[in-house]
Motif scaffolding. Structure first.
Motif, mmCIF file in Angstrom:
data_model
loop_
_atom_site.group_PDB
_atom_site.id
_atom_site.type_symbol
_atom_site.label_atom_id
_atom_site.label_comp_id
_atom_site.label_asym_id
_atom_site.label_seq_id
_atom_site.Cartn_x
_atom_site.Cartn_y
_atom_site.Cartn_z
ATOM 1 N N GLU A 113 0.832 -1.197 0.000
ATOM 2 C CA GLU A 113 0.000 0.000 0.000
ATOM 3 C C GLU A 113 0.875 1.260 0.000
ATOM 4 O O GLU A 113 0.442 2.328 -0.459
ATOM 5 N N ASP A 114 2.100 1.144 0.558
ATOM 6 C CA ASP A 114 2.943 2.343 0.700
ATOM 7 C C ASP A 114 3.795 2.622 -0.529
ATOM 8 O O ASP A 114 4.555 3.601 -0.544
ATOM 9 N N ILE A 115 3.707 1.765 -1.542
ATOM 10 C CA ILE A 115 4.585 1.931 -2.711
ATOM 11 C C ILE A 115 4.561 3.354 -3.234
ATOM 12 O O ILE A 115 5.598 3.986 -3.422
ATOM 13 N N SER A 116 3.349 3.882 -3.435
ATOM 14 C CA SER A 116 3.241 5.180 -4.109
ATOM 15 C C SER A 116 3.947 6.280 -3.306
ATOM 16 O O SER A 116 4.513 7.205 -3.891
ATOM 17 N N GLU A 117 3.967 6.143 -2.004
ATOM 18 C CA GLU A 117 4.678 7.144 -1.199
ATOM 19 C C GLU A 117 6.172 7.103 -1.459
ATOM 20 O O GLU A 117 6.816 8.133 -1.673
ATOM 21 N N TYR A 118 6.719 5.893 -1.440
ATOM 22 C CA TYR A 118 8.163 5.769 -1.639
ATOM 23 C C TYR A 118 8.572 6.220 -3.044
ATOM 24 O O TYR A 118 9.680 6.699 -3.250
ATOM 25 N N LEU A 119 7.670 6.012 -4.027
ATOM 26 C CA LEU A 119 8.004 6.395 -5.407
ATOM 27 C C LEU A 119 8.279 7.886 -5.506
ATOM 28 O O LEU A 119 8.986 8.339 -6.409
ATOM 29 N N LYS A 120 7.729 8.641 -4.532
ATOM 30 C CA LYS A 120 7.913 10.097 -4.603
ATOM 31 C C LYS A 120 9.259 10.537 -4.052
ATOM 32 O O LYS A 120 9.699 11.660 -4.301
ATOM 33 N N LEU A 121 9.896 9.693 -3.234
ATOM 34 C CA LEU A 121 11.186 10.063 -2.651
ATOM 35 C C LEU A 121 12.230 10.248 -3.754
ATOM 36 O O LEU A 121 12.204 9.529 -4.760
ATOM 37 N N PRO A 122 13.201 11.126 -3.590
ATOM 38 C CA PRO A 122 14.241 11.296 -4.612
ATOM 39 C C PRO A 122 15.253 10.143 -4.564
ATOM 40 O O PRO A 122 15.512 9.591 -3.491
ATOM 41 N N ALA A 123 15.802 9.771 -5.764
ATOM 42 C CA ALA A 123 16.830 8.714 -5.870
ATOM 43 C C ALA A 123 16.412 7.422 -5.187
ATOM 44 O O ALA A 123 17.233 6.652 -4.699
ATOM 45 N N CYS A 124 15.118 7.204 -5.154
ATOM 46 C CA CYS A 124 14.587 5.992 -4.506
ATOM 47 C C CYS A 124 13.888 5.135 -5.542
ATOM 48 O O CYS A 124 13.267 5.658 -6.473
ATOM 49 N N PHE A 125 14.041 3.803 -5.435
ATOM 50 C CA PHE A 125 13.221 2.968 -6.301
ATOM 51 C C PHE A 125 12.712 1.755 -5.527
ATOM 52 O O PHE A 125 13.272 1.377 -4.502
ATOM 53 N N VAL A 126 11.627 1.217 -6.031
ATOM 54 C CA VAL A 126 10.950 0.111 -5.353
ATOM 55 C C VAL A 126 11.088 -1.131 -6.225
ATOM 56 O O VAL A 126 10.936 -1.064 -7.442
ATOM 57 N N TRP A 127 11.404 -2.244 -5.595
ATOM 58 C CA TRP A 127 11.597 -3.505 -6.327
ATOM 59 C C TRP A 127 10.600 -4.518 -5.777
ATOM 60 O O TRP A 127 10.720 -4.943 -4.636
ATOM 61 N N VAL A 128 9.641 -4.869 -6.612
ATOM 62 C CA VAL A 128 8.579 -5.784 -6.173
ATOM 63 C C VAL A 128 8.723 -7.106 -6.924
ATOM 64 O O VAL A 128 8.988 -7.112 -8.128
ATOM 65 N N ALA A 129 8.593 -8.210 -6.222
ATOM 66 C CA ALA A 129 8.628 -9.527 -6.865
ATOM 67 C C ALA A 129 7.320 -10.252 -6.606
ATOM 68 O O ALA A 129 6.920 -10.429 -5.455
ATOM 69 N N LEU A 130 6.662 -10.669 -7.688
ATOM 70 C CA LEU A 130 5.435 -11.470 -7.568
ATOM 71 C C LEU A 130 5.714 -12.871 -8.097
ATOM 72 O O LEU A 130 6.588 -13.080 -8.919
ATOM 73 N N LYS A 131 4.908 -13.825 -7.604
ATOM 74 C CA LYS A 131 5.005 -15.192 -8.093
ATOM 75 C C LYS A 131 3.602 -15.694 -8.392
ATOM 76 O O LYS A 131 2.720 -15.568 -7.537
ATOM 77 N N ASP A 132 3.396 -16.244 -9.571
ATOM 78 C CA ASP A 132 2.085 -16.747 -9.987
ATOM 79 C C ASP A 132 0.969 -15.840 -9.475
ATOM 80 O O ASP A 132 0.105 -16.278 -8.687
ATOM 81 N N PRO A 133 0.942 -14.587 -9.902
ATOM 82 C CA PRO A 133 0.007 -13.625 -9.311
ATOM 83 C C PRO A 133 -1.443 -13.873 -9.722
ATOM 84 O O PRO A 133 -1.702 -14.383 -10.821
ATOM 85 N N GLU A 134 -2.334 -13.507 -8.825
ATOM 86 C CA GLU A 134 -3.763 -13.458 -9.158
ATOM 87 C C GLU A 134 -3.983 -12.272 -10.101
ATOM 88 O O GLU A 134 -3.233 -11.286 -10.032
ATOM 89 N N PRO A 135 -5.022 -12.318 -10.939
ATOM 90 C CA PRO A 135 -5.314 -11.148 -11.781
ATOM 91 C C PRO A 135 -5.437 -9.872 -10.948
ATOM 92 O O PRO A 135 -4.958 -8.815 -11.345
ATOM 93 N N GLY A 136 -6.049 -9.997 -9.755
ATOM 94 C CA GLY A 136 -6.224 -8.811 -8.898
ATOM 95 C C GLY A 136 -4.881 -8.181 -8.538
ATOM 96 O O GLY A 136 -4.728 -6.958 -8.577
ATOM 97 N N GLU A 137 -3.897 -9.000 -8.188
ATOM 98 C CA GLU A 137 -2.591 -8.472 -7.815
ATOM 99 C C GLU A 137 -1.963 -7.682 -8.950
ATOM 100 O O GLU A 137 -1.390 -6.607 -8.756
#
Lengths: 322, 322, 322, 322, 322
Positions: free
Chosen positions: A20-44
């Motif tokens: 849920e907090d991804i969008s906040e961190y995306l706003k930080l400078p020189a910051c990036f988010v690394w997400v890993a999914l496995k066999d995701p549901e369509p909703g994810e």
């Protein structure tokens, strides 16, 4: 299934964060988010599409799966489809899919039908902050490099299978199992080829002339991956050509065996038929057949048969028929 | 036969219109007309040529039919020939033709020898006014995408036919039906290939560098179609290569069977010929053949025959001839 | 293992130097250092990396080995991987690797799994100071030229092996050894091909349009190497094509032999079976068989058998069955 | 032989003119002369060379004949070599040559070894003055189009010949005629291919980017011809690939038949050999063979033979050997 | 061996000159020297190198020989390697080499292992001063044209050899000689191909876009040579493809013959085995065999045998086995 969701700043890990907090961190400078999914549901996938503002067509491809390997630009971001090839205990190859979405400040990797994760990539990257500083593009490189590196043991397996066949190809009575083995090997070869060739083409556009903005400055790294892919490609071509020759040679061996069987058949047939003919002659019921009355007639006739057969046997031996 | 004739404005359907009114609607701003014909009479095509001012050579191609897939520019308008491939209940493939004329304010699709229409394309387009707003080019994309999407089940059919053959290829006495099946499959493969390959080449020119004016801004959509075509192309190449191998392997199996039949023939011939020879010997009419007078001569000779045959049988067994 | 470490200035040898002094000599004007390693320890490579400031990825490739031939630019320096192919006494080919790092003022050659060194290159270069004056690039050319020159005897070996096979291909009973020889030759051909083809592609970029700064002014020399590689390439293609034909022809010969064996079998079977049949007839136990009582019955019947067989023999002879 | 010599002005026929007057008409504005020769004498060609100032090398090619199809620029003029392919009543293909010289105000067509003329092209052109106004280039297009159009019936003939072979390929005892038919078809295919492929390449340069001055403004027409040639090309490639498969399949069928013949041979041999063996046994002359004295010995032995044979017959039947 | 050494000025022959005077004549304006060597000693080549200031690498290539055909620029001069192919009386092809050095004011042709000289080229050139005026480049063209023209009879020879094989391919018992002839033809084909293909590529750079300074203004002449080479190339490709088909077809014929031999074997085996079986039955020694006592038993049994055999014979005839 969410495997990981971590935020990095200037090459260092900030924190494991809830999605849920991804969008906040995306706003930080020189910051990036690394997400890993496995066999995701369509909703994810849908959630991620909204978080990272992914392109509809790319998400559609990830949802459907069964894509060929490719790397596509959507504006500033990249969408890559990779094949993860995992040898199974029974020798078969399992083809999974790794989809990677890369933007300026995020990497989203989606693993489908693939056992082996990328925890080691993450660990190694976190130990090399001077490289991780490059941001999302470096993570993309690291994932790509890992997937490609995992092709090499598969290649080795194919090469050793070919060698096994090569050793057996000139052994008699192996033709049937050789054919089956060659056909199965061909099938695996095509699987690996379908993973490597399109990817090679795609990676070739990540260095040199006009590269996507996001990969700028990392040309030597992507060239290295390209070089690995080209090595795989040319080894696969080599295997393919040797296999084609092996199939032809195997056919030649089968035909040669047929000839040898026919020769043996002919040889033994003669060895049996000659005494039968002689016996037939002395089985005729003519009144006047002087040999029949000779005292040594019978043993002499048997001796003639045996001598003829011995002579025939060595004749055929000499001609390599028996 | 006129299937539909509808005018759209700003992504919304205005009205079903009679074909006589087409020219009026063409004058409205941001309006385009979408006409669908099926197996048209020459007269109908001529009417359309006049309404939309189509190029003579393009209409000539549509009238004659049997074109290879292509997309041609005539000034501001495009003329596309697509193959509609429909599997028949008996497994054959039926090749129809879909000709599409696209201008800035009209789309004319002509369906020849093809059962399945594009009503679903129209319905879906009308439910997505934000996309339909792109105008005629979007309709063209939607039709193209539909035609290409319909190739995938055909591809799946070919793949499953190949798998069926692969399973049977190592089963004895299937060689003849395998050959026939492979030949038929090859023939279908060529049909699909002739639909896919030229189209791939043509669609490749609708995105990237210099694209026809009418397709501007829709590059990502056409790239998506191109990507599907490339997937089809590389799958077809894969099937083709596996088939070539399968044909060779099948030939190997046929030759192998020949060898096995010859071995069996040789084995049983020997098993029958040996007693025949012995019997022949004791059928000779020599006066002095002591064995003939022995009381146990007959059973012993029979026993010798049986023992020799049993020994031969197990010899051949061991050598895998029987 | 350090083989040599020599400093040169203006085409002349300055001195054999210990590797610790390398960095001092690198600072001299118009001076370059030429180091040769053989099967180096990881530590030695690391030392060199530091002395010459080599790129991490290039050193990594040299450490791992098993690269395909290539020439890569890393900033101002070049990294080349070459295959050294050495025929063994038993006719096999041994594949070694020669890695060359070239900078403006150094050349580092690393030889792995290769017997033959480059002492002769060094000697000849030192005798041609007017050429050695070109500096590191000339040394690189000389090494490259040497490695490529050593492919020609290997090519000659392959060509003479093919000729040996060609001579035997129409001789009977050589089919099996021909198949084995062809397969082995194919395998060697692929080895040489994998050394030549990628290198040809790489050397092609060292002359003509845009060349690496370091090779400027030496275009004609590299074109000469390219020309040699192209000669190798086209000879290899020629061998490959002749081999493919030879394999097919060999298969034809095998089938032809099979036919001939079958013809012989058929011919002799007839020659034996006909007297057997006649003998069988006169072995029948009918009461009334007038021939049986004739005085000349027996010799006449034998004569008929012999005459029939002679006639058959010449018939088969005429038809080229025997 | 001079077939026609006509002057046209502004799309309309001026007059049939004697060849001596050509140079006069060439001076008229907007006027061009269209000359047709058939199997010309060297003298006639020389005359034309002088009238139209043709290039020496082009006339040389026309004189010698046996050129491959090509279109060459000589300054402002074009020289085209086309193959005219005419099916003969016996199914063979006759290859004639049509050489066309095109300048700004003349067209000279030279027909060699070709029955069918271009009177219909002339007639149709004269009925379309709005097109003929384009001048010599249009006439060139019309001739080119005609020659290419005449390839299609030849293609149809080849396709129907292939279909005939395909139908017969799985019928027994047709192998020999199939092989011959395939080889002959291949030969015709090559003839058509040699006419189409080089021409396609040449026509591809008459539209698009840089075109000869003389063809300017007629791009869509030449693209149409190119499109026809490409259709021919891809159909020929299709036939070629199907033929290659057909040849392989035919070989498979031959081998399969061999196997079936061998099976039949083996089956019937057994059915004959078993009673022979039994008969042999009861033909032995042992004193003590109780069966011989049994009253029912003979019929029982015959019954055993028959029963064994019936059993064998059905065994072979079940195994599909008979 | 020095064959000729002549100086020309403005298209006219000045004089035969001794080689010592070459350098003097080279200084005259609009003058060029044309030297022809045959199988030169190393010393002669060295002399020429000094006279004309030839490049070391080019002279090296000429000295070593066994080069592939090529045309290389060395500054203002050209160095060409051509293969002279001369059919020998026994049908073999002899490969000689013609090396041509061309500068602005000299032509040096070196003929190695080649019988046929270029006296006719010199004679014809001297009769065409308007062309010879072009200078050294024209002489180069004339030599090139001559060498290429001499390939055509070789091509014709190959084509007629292929036709001979084609005629024999469907004749029985020719398979072995066909295989040998095809293999030999293939080998000659490769020889011609190795002469033509690289040269075609090289000549293609002598006209059109960027051409060597020395060839400027002679584009149409070199295009004509290129055109001849392309004709050779495509004819060779045609022969190659027909040969590949011929080899496959020949294999099919061999297998077909095998089947026919097996059928014949089976047929005659049956015809002999049936009477043998019947004779065996009446050779049994049962006491109670009523037929044996019949007066007509023997002739009836013979009649049955004959009738069965006649019936079998016509059965096999009908089935085309005999």
């Amino acid at each position: 299934m969410l495997v990981n969701c971590v935020a990095y700043q200037e090459g260092k890990k900030l924190a494991d964060i809830p999605k849920e907090d991804i969008s906040e961190y995306l706003k930080l400078p020189a910051c990036f988010v690394w997400v890993a999914l496995k066999d995701p549901e369509p909703g994810e996938l849908e959630e991620m599409r909204e978080e990272f503002d992914l392109h509809e067509l790319a998400v559609e491809d990830a949802r459907k799966g069964h894509q060929r390997p490719k790397i596509e630009e959507y504006g500033d971001s990249l969408f890559a489809v990779l094949h993860a090839i995992e040898p199974q205990p029974d020798g078969d190859l399992r083809v999974g899919e790794v989809d990677v979405f890369v933007g300026t400040n995020y990497v989203l990797s989606v693993r489908v039908n693939s056992e082996r994760g990328f925890a080691d990539v993450r660990t190694r990257s976190e130990h090399e902050p001077h490289l991780l500083q490059y941001g999302a593009a470096y993570v993309f490189y690291a994932l790509l490099d890992k997937v490609v590196d995992r092709y090499f043991p598969v290649l080795d397996q194919l090469e050793s299978e070919l060698e096994t066949i090569e050793e057996q190809i000139f052994i008699k009575n192996q033709a049937r199992s050789n054919i089956e083995a060659l056909y199965e090997l061909k099938s695996k070869l095509m699987t690996l080829k379908h993973a490597v060739d399109p990817l090679m083409e795609a990676v070739g556009k990540l260095y040199g002339g006009r590269v996507p903005q996001i990969c700028a400055g990392m040309g030597e790294y992507f060239r290295d991956v390209y070089d690995h892919l080209q090595r795989l490609h040319s080894s696969l071509e080599g295997i393919r050509e040797m296999m084609a020759t092996a199939i032809q040679v195997n056919l030649g061996m089968i035909n040669l065996n047929e000839t040898e069987v026919t020769k043996k058949l002919a040889g033994w047939a003669a060895i049996i038929a000659v005494p039968t003919m002689i016996a037939g002659i002395y089985g005729m019921n003519f009144k006047h057949m002087p040999e029949l009355d000779w005292e040594w007639g019978y043993p002499v006739s048997i001796a003639v048969m045996v001598i003829l057969d011995i002579w025939l046997y060595f004749q055929f031996r000499k001609a390599k028929w028996l």
